[in-house]
Enzyme design. Structure first.
Site, short mmCIF file in Angstrom:
data_model
loop_
_atom_site.label_atom_id
_atom_site.label_comp_id
_atom_site.label_asym_id
_atom_site.label_seq_id
_atom_site.Cartn_x
_atom_site.Cartn_y
_atom_site.Cartn_z
CG HIS A 16 -1.84 0.99 1.19
ND1 HIS A 16 -3.25 1.10 1.83
CD2 HIS A 16 -1.90 2.38 0.95
CE1 HIS A 16 -3.86 2.13 1.69
NE2 HIS A 16 -3.27 2.81 1.26
CG HIS A 18 -1.44 6.01 -2.62
ND1 HIS A 18 -2.21 5.82 -3.47
CD2 HIS A 18 -1.60 5.80 -1.46
CE1 HIS A 18 -3.29 5.45 -2.76
NE2 HIS A 18 -2.87 5.40 -1.47
CG HIS A 196 -7.54 3.19 -0.25
ND1 HIS A 196 -7.04 2.51 -1.51
CD2 HIS A 196 -6.66 4.39 -0.05
CE1 HIS A 196 -5.71 3.03 -1.44
NE2 HIS A 196 -5.62 3.95 -0.81
CD GLU A 199 -7.39 6.59 5.18
OE1 GLU A 199 -6.37 7.20 5.54
OE2 GLU A 199 -7.75 6.71 3.98
CG ASP A 277 -1.39 5.82 2.61
OD1 ASP A 277 -1.79 5.60 1.38
OD2 ASP A 277 -2.31 6.36 3.64
CG ASP A 278 -0.09 9.05 0.15
OD1 ASP A 278 -0.04 8.97 -0.98
OD2 ASP A 278 -1.30 8.64 0.73
#
EC number: 3.5.4.2
Length: 332
Positions: A16, A18, A196, A199, A277-278
């Protein structure tokens, strides 16, 4: 071996991340200058200040602004290559990267420009670092079903280069049900499915991702704990959750890392994994996320190893590759 040494030594798979969310301020500023694109920041320091956002939407606003400087194949290569260098540092040996073609095609960048740059970086990372990788194309859920269908059509000539399709961007108000038909078409075309859910959105979104989109993995899913029937199903089906602890903290899904439920989920038998994630926006790459939860939740060596094992079990690599890496972990 203490926990810090163990975390560094463990081979890991990242499921996961991006790729647009790995855009470090220095690289963003350099590419903006190279492409002579104006961004609303006069220095790297100003870009870093802008990264101090306060919720998912304010993060997304900065995220999409940064993506505007990505125009040429080399830009996408440079973005991915910088991430692979981080993987090498953190002993991430396999990664399944999300990319958001609509963020780029809506600006007039060709789909082929995006994917060719990423693919070239993937090939070089395998050659130089031995890191394997796969690409997951995500639909932006704040856009229409029609736009997602258009993106799916654009992806078909590159089907051999894309392992799965996913669903990301603003979760609340955009349930998985909105894209049920697109994902049905994607499955017909042979793509694996992720989404997703759970969350910022409620457990109902996780149910929809399971029942309507027929996902192979749930991205995030931390709010599943609010529904005991959903928890029982996730455990029974060994449905992976790609959890992103530092992201959850930065976006106030949890107020304090000591409140994070990843250890509790692990102990209950949910197939949780650790991911970044980011990472350039949320304060850390893979090992940073492991360090944060180990320190806050006092994870022991067996739990840390299980999280690493889970990452390979939940990945889309071959069973032979999975067993190879799991054996490596068990030897440590």
């Amino acid at each position: 071996m203490n926990q810090v040494e163990l975390i560094r030594a463990l081979p890991k798979a990242e499921l996961h991340v991006h790729i647009e969310g790995t855009f470090e301020p220095e690289l963003m500023f350099a590419i903006a200058q190279r492409n002579q694109i104006q961004i609303p920041y006069k220095s790297v320091e100003e870009v870093k200040q802008a990264y101090n956002f306060h919720n998912l939407q304010s993060f997304l606003d900065i995220y999409y602004a940064g993506a505007n400087v990505l125009v040429h194949e080399q830009d996408f290569y440079d973005l991915a290559w910088a991430y692979f260098e981080k993987c090498a540092e953190d002993h991430v040996v396999h990664t399944e990267m999300f990319f958001d073609p609509q963020t780029h095609t809506d600006r007039g960048v060709a789909f082929s420009t995006v994917i060719n740059g990423l693919k070239r970086a993937c090939a070089d990372a395998k050659a130089k670092f031995g890191i394997s990788s796969q690409l997951i194309m995500c639909f932006l859920r704040h856009l229409s079903e029609e736009a997602a269908f258009e993106t799916l059509e654009q992806a078909l000539p590159f089907k051999q280069d894309i392992i799965a399709v996913g669903l990301d961007s603003s979760e609340v108000g955009h349930p998985p049900a909105k894209f049920e038909r697109v994902f049905a078409k994607a499955r017909e075309e042979g793509f694996l499915i992720v989404a997703h859910a759970g969350e910022e959105g409620p457990p109902e979104y996780v149910w929809e991702a399971l029942d309507l989109l027929k996902v192979n993995r749930i991205d995030h899913g931390v709010r599943s704990e609010e529904d005991e029937h959903l928890m029982a199903r996730l455990i029974n089906e060994k449905m992976p959750l790609t959890v992103c602890p530092l992201s959850n903290l930065k976006l106030c899904v949890v107020k304090d890392m000591k409140d994070h439920n990843i250890r509790r989920l692990l102990q209950k038998g949910v197939h949780v994994t650790v991911n970044s994630d980011d990472p350039s926006y949320f304060g850390g790459y893979m090992n940073d996320n492991f360090f944060a939860i180990q320190q806050a939740l006092d994870l022991n060596n067996d739990e840390l190893k299980q999280l690493a094992i889970n990452s390979f079990e939940a990945s889309f690599i071959s069973d032979e590759e999975k067993q190879k890496w799991i054996a490596e972990i068990q030897k440590i």
